[in-house]
Design an enzyme around this catalytic site. Structure first.
Site, PDB file in Angstrom:
ATOM      1  N   CYS A  87     -16.329  31.567  44.748  1.00 18.59           N
ATOM      2  CA  CYS A  87     -15.532  31.387  45.968  1.00 18.59           C
ATOM      3  C   CYS A  87     -15.408  32.680  46.764  1.00 18.59           C
ATOM      4  O   CYS A  87     -15.431  32.656  48.007  1.00 18.59           O
ATOM      5  CB  CYS A  87     -14.149  30.848  45.614  1.00 18.59           C
ATOM      6  SG  CYS A  87     -13.168  31.935  44.548  1.00 18.59           S
ATOM      7  N   HIS A 109      -8.637  31.803  43.241  1.00 20.74           N
ATOM      8  CA  HIS A 109      -9.476  31.281  44.328  1.00 20.74           C
ATOM      9  C   HIS A 109      -9.349  32.186  45.542  1.00 20.74           C
ATOM     10  O   HIS A 109      -8.385  32.953  45.668  1.00 20.74           O
ATOM     11  CB  HIS A 109      -9.035  29.853  44.671  1.00 20.74           C
ATOM     12  CG  HIS A 109     -10.001  29.109  45.539  1.00 20.74           C
ATOM     13  ND1 HIS A 109     -11.337  28.958  45.232  1.00 20.74           N
ATOM     14  CD2 HIS A 109      -9.818  28.458  46.722  1.00 20.74           C
ATOM     15  CE1 HIS A 109     -11.927  28.250  46.164  1.00 20.74           C
ATOM     16  NE2 HIS A 109     -11.036  27.935  47.092  1.00 20.74           N
ATOM     17  N   ASP A 124     -12.342  26.703  53.909  1.00 21.25           N
ATOM     18  CA  ASP A 124     -12.756  26.960  52.527  1.00 21.25           C
ATOM     19  C   ASP A 124     -14.228  26.594  52.376  1.00 21.25           C
ATOM     20  O   ASP A 124     -14.564  25.440  52.064  1.00 21.25           O
ATOM     21  CB  ASP A 124     -11.897  26.152  51.554  1.00 21.25           C
ATOM     22  CG  ASP A 124     -12.093  26.593  50.108  1.00 21.25           C
ATOM     23  OD1 ASP A 124     -13.011  27.403  49.858  1.00 21.25           O
ATOM     24  OD2 ASP A 124     -11.342  26.137  49.231  1.00 21.25           O
TER      25      ASP A 124
END
Length: 673
Positions: free
Chosen positions: A421, A464, A480
């Site tokens: 991520c 994250h 995202d």
């Protein structure tokens, strides 16, 4: 009862305290330096060798002083690296270890006893789980057994344990009452900051850092919701906002820190205008030794207690006024539909359009951004073009991407096209800045495991990173890109988004959780620890006020006074229940008590136990192991005791004093053969 007359080092009490001190040192394995722990173990070994009589001469005081001076010099050198808190912890363990070596007087024993109690209290700074609480409670009871053994050495160890267990049960209801009603006062001083106990996220993040963090199954925090919990796509837990990028690493902007401190000095806290529906919840965070707290956007403190200790930053982060050095509970209300456009655009754009000073880094990305800017006119089109690129090029979501040391953005976007991520968030934020769109990376956690219908447990592997971009008319908007590449990461969690073999691959305990029995035990322990954290560690002033309101209805000074008087009365009745039967117990005659003391002395110096022998029979047995004078004195004491036991009361009044003096003389001067 007086302790036996022999050196402290040969008593069972000294061995028990030495073992407790050793176990305490091992329980503080993480904050202790290795050589300090080694000295503690060696000191325990020396004490046990002396106790068993394998080596009698004690180290000289000069040797101990020299060793102490050397240890202080070494600790002073390491203190620059570990900080004040851990330096004090190591110093206390060193002092206890050196005292353990020279333990030979009652004063030394009491000093080490008090030091061990203080170390147990200090242990709660680092360990506050229910298991460690039970562990430290057992060590406390062991210390009390040891000190009781010192004052009553003739009693068996089982007798001491039983007596202490009964006294602990008697003290438990009084302790619970005092815990519930005593005012929850703030601490008198602040905990020193440690430099080596930081866990979880840090204020400097490179793409590989979060990937490494996801290999940890440690708990980050738990959240208890009032009502239903948010659906998985809404579980974005903001921790810190990263706005400075040097080409390889993201960090909290120094300018943001300066602006924040200026607002603090002016007491000008950010108060966002909230609207729409909300989530209401309580967070119990694990110690991180950092200031940031976790919340779903847009989060605000939900009660006066939380408002006093939480500072709301203009980057929508929540910050604690002190570092989180132990478990901390706070209450938050989040408004997910509130637009994030209420900060100063001049400052935000200045921070989030910043580019690395080295323009030679990531040249291919810069050229691609120029092409995107030429082909897409509006902000929305440019953002969508970047998101489409991740989908069209077939990017892959993985915890084990190849290293990208030189031009990390170029290598990620155009060569390897696989990453975690933080790789996606870092690349997208940088590209958006090249396109003239203010963008930043937000680090935190996403998801959470359901412990109860209204409780989420968030672990370190839930770490994250995502992107926030400033769009005209909308303010800060979350994007995202990793959720586009791997939708399962957002909907189902990390384990379903990556290869099964890469998730917690180096964590052996996590592999055991695949077994149903271990999974059930883990859930049971997590539930116990959660209830302990919420109802005991989290029993703050607000909860106490709620309890008083439940008991009293309207909380007034008069009702509180009556409650306090009632609690004192209950405690007084409990104490009376414990001690009045003991006071009413018939006390044995003085001549019997002193004869038993003389008998115990004879047992100690001869090694013979009386068992069921009569007084005369036992006197004949011990005479063979006593010196001639001591044997005669004990025989005379026995005959006098028998005579006093069957004499009339009027005849014993004048003889008791002489008999007691005779017993005292024997106890003080008796010698073995």
């Amino acid at each position: 009862m007086q302790p036996i007359d022999k050196p402290i080092r040969n008593q069972t009490a000294s061995a028990l305290i030495a073992l407790v001190f050793c176990v305490l040192s091992l329980s503080l394995f993480e904050p202790l330096l290795f050589w300090v722990l080694l000295i503690s173990l060696c000191a325990t070994g020396i004490r046990m060798v002396m106790y068993f009589g394998w080596y009698q001469p004690m180290p000289s005081l000069r040797t101990i002083n020299l060793l102490g001076l050397l240890c202080c010099l070494c600790l002073g050198w390491f203190s620059l690296q570990i900080g004040l808190l851990l330096t004090m912890v190591n110093l206390l363990i060193l002092a206890g270890a050196l005292k353990l070596i020279i333990l030979n007087r009652p004063r030394d024993l009491f000093h080490l006893f008090c030091t061990s109690l203080f170390i147990i209290g200090m242990g709660f700074t680092f360990h506050q789980s229910v298991v460690m609480t039970l562990f430290y409670s057992l060590l406390t009871l062991s210390l009390l057994v040891a000190i009781g053994r010192y004052f009553s050495p003739s009693q068996p160890l089982k007798w001491h344990v039983k007596r202490l267990f009964i006294m602990s049960l008697q003290a438990l209801p009084i302790a619970i009452l005092l815990f519930l009603i005593l005012p929850k006062l703030p601490p008198l001083w602040k905990m020193p900051v440690s430099k080596s106990t930081e866990t979880g996220l840090t204020d400097k993040v490179s793409p590989g850092d979060i990937a490494n963090l996801t290999q940890s199954a440690d708990l980050a925090f738990r959240a208890t919701f009032k009502g239903a919990i948010p659906p998985p796509p809404e579980r974005y837990w903001r921790a810190l906002t990263l706005e400075y990028f040097d080409g390889k690493q993201w960090s909290v902007s120094p300018l943001r820190k300066q602006v924040r401190e200026q607002y603090r000095l002016l007491n000008n806290e950010f108060k966002p205008r909230i609207s729409g529906s909300w989530w209401q919840y309580e967070v119990i965070t694990e110690p991180t030794n950092k200031h940031w707290l976790f919340s779903i956007d847009v989060g605000i403190p939900d009660d006066p207690g939380s408002s006093q200790t939480i500072w709301q930053s203009r980057d929508y982060s929540l910050l604690s006024d002190t570092p989180i050095t132990s478990r901390r509970a706070y209450r938050v209300r989040s408004y997910p539909t509130t637009p994030m456009d209420q900060t100063l655009y001049s400052i935000d754009s200045r921070l989030n359009l910043q580019l690395p000073n080295n323009t030679a880094v990531n040249p291919q990305t810069q050229a691609w951004a120029e092409q995107l800017a030429a082909n897409n006119a509006t902000q929305v089109e440019r953002v969508q073009a970047v998101m489409d690129f991740f989908v069209d090029e077939g990017f892959r979501y993985t915890l084990t991407p190849p290293p990208m040391p030189d031009n990390p953005i170029d290598e990620f976007l155009f060569i390897h096209q696989e990453g975690f991520c933080a790789h996606y968030a870092s690349a997208m934020s940088y590209v958006l800045r090249l396109l003239g769109i203010p963008a930043r990376m937000v680090a935190g956690y996403h998801g959470g495991e359901s412990l109860q219908p209204d409780v989420l447990s968030v672990y370190q592997y839930d770490a994250h990173a995502w992107v926030e971009a400033w769009l005209e008319g909308r303010g800060w908007v979350r994007f995202d890109p990793s959720g586009i590449v791997a939708p399962a990461r957002i909907q189902l969690g990390l384990q379903q988004a990556v290869e099964e073999e890469s998730f917690l691959a180096n964590n052996q305990m996590a592999r055991l959780q695949q077994i149903p029995l271990f999974a059930e035990l883990r859930n049971l322990f997590s539930l116990m620890d959660y209830q302990w954290s919420r109802w005991v560690l989290g029993f703050d002033a607000e909860r106490q006020q709620n309890l008083l309101a439940l008991m009293l209805g309207k909380v007034t000074t008069q009702r509180i006074m009556f409650l306090m008087l009632g609690i004192c009365l209950v405690i007084g009745l409990l104490l009376a229940l414990y001690f009045i039967p003991h006071w009413q117990r018939k006390r044995p005659p003085a001549n019997l008590r002193w004869f038993l003391l003389a008998t115990q002395k004879a047992e100690q110096i001869t090694g013979l136990e009386r068992h069921n022998d009569g007084p005369g029979q036992f006197a004949e047995r011990v005479a063979e192991r006593l010196s001639e004078s001591s044997a005669g004195e004990f025989k005379a004491i026995t005959q006098a005791f028998i005579a006093l036991s069957y004499a009339r009361d009027s005849e014993t009044e004048t003889q008791n004093d002489g008999f007691i003096r005779q017993c005292k003389k024997f106890i003080g001067q008796a010698k073995p053969l």
